[in-house]
Design a protein around this motif. Structure first.
Motif, PDB file in Angstrom:
ATOM      1  N   VAL A   1     -44.840 -56.247  22.288  1.00  0.00           N
ATOM      2  CA  VAL A   1     -43.783 -55.351  21.826  1.00  0.00           C
ATOM      3  C   VAL A   1     -43.483 -54.295  22.890  1.00  0.00           C
ATOM      4  CG1 VAL A   1     -43.135 -53.644  20.078  1.00  0.00           C
ATOM      5  CG2 VAL A   1     -44.224 -55.772  19.390  1.00  0.00           C
ATOM      6  N   LYS A   2     -44.504 -53.855  23.607  1.00  0.00           N
ATOM      7  CA  LYS A   2     -44.292 -52.897  24.693  1.00  0.00           C
ATOM      8  C   LYS A   2     -43.399 -53.507  25.769  1.00  0.00           C
ATOM      9  CE  LYS A   2     -46.887 -50.271  28.161  1.00  0.00           C
ATOM     10  NZ  LYS A   2     -48.239 -49.894  28.600  1.00  0.00           N
TER      11      LYS A   2
ATOM     12  N   SER B   1     -39.861 -53.768  24.535  1.00  0.00           N
ATOM     13  CA  SER B   1     -39.232 -52.451  24.545  1.00  0.00           C
ATOM     14  C   SER B   1     -38.826 -52.039  25.961  1.00  0.00           C
ATOM     15  CB  SER B   1     -40.200 -51.426  23.948  1.00  0.00           C
ATOM     16  OG  SER B   1     -39.651 -50.139  24.010  1.00  0.00           O
TER      17      SER B   1
END
Length: 192
Positions: free
Chosen positions: A148-149, A152
């Motif tokens: 998810v990092k 993002s």
């Protein structure tokens, strides 16, 4: 018969590559079948021998563009220094000013979000592969923890590039790219 199948595959590839460049330059809706086929050096009539619809071509072009992006990233990003080079290259004036050969996300993201499911599915699959590759580099023992990092950060990079393209003030656009590089690398360096 063998020549025919190889020829058909080569023709299909030529259409997909021409469409990918044209879509990034003029948008999905700004590119009609006649223009796309002309770019590929073919007549309109040949289109339906290769694709069911324009949506089918869009899904195939999105897949092709993301596969090329992934190959380019993987060739450049073998370690952390390579990741830094990739971020700097992605958020550069040269990339910003070259829509046709640039990232499909920065050129088409808003339009892909409004596409039929096949194009969105193709985008999701292609981007997920890119994200998973980078997550494995950043967290080799637990790539899922960085997924998810990375997603993002990729969104931040694509958005920064899009905004830089939209600004008429060239100095401000360049400053935005420079700031984007610093911010992305700071996030990458931060613990997740």
């Amino acid at each position: 018969m063998r020549y025919a199948s190889e020829h058909k595959a080569a023709t299909r590839r030529r259409i997909i590559e021409a469409a990918g460049r044209r879509f990034k330059r003029d948008g999905l809706d700004g590119s009609g079948i006649a223009t796309l086929m002309k770019d590929a050096g073919l007549t309109n009539g040949a289109f339906y021998a290769h694709f069911e619809s324009k949506d089918d071509l869009i899904a195939n072009a999105v897949t092709d563009q993301l596969d090329k992006l992934r190959a380019g990233i993987n060739a450049q990003v073998g370690d952390r220094a390579g990741l830094d080079r990739f971020v700097r290259s992605y958020l550069s004036p040269a990339h910003r000013d070259n829509l046709e050969d640039g990232c499909p996300s920065a050129a088409l993201l808003d339009e892909i979000g409004r596409c039929a499911n096949p194009a969105r599915d193709a985008y999701t699959t292609g981007l997920s592969a890119i994200v998973d590759d980078i997550a494995a580099l950043l967290a080799p023992h637990d790539p899922a923890s960085a997924r998810v990092k990375v997603l993002s950060v990729f969104a931040m990079m694509a958005g920064t590039l899009q905004l830089s393209r939209a600004l008429s003030d060239r100095q401000l656009a360049d400053e935005l790219l420079e700031r984007g590089v610093r911010d992305v690398l700071a996030i990458v360096d931060a613990e997740h």
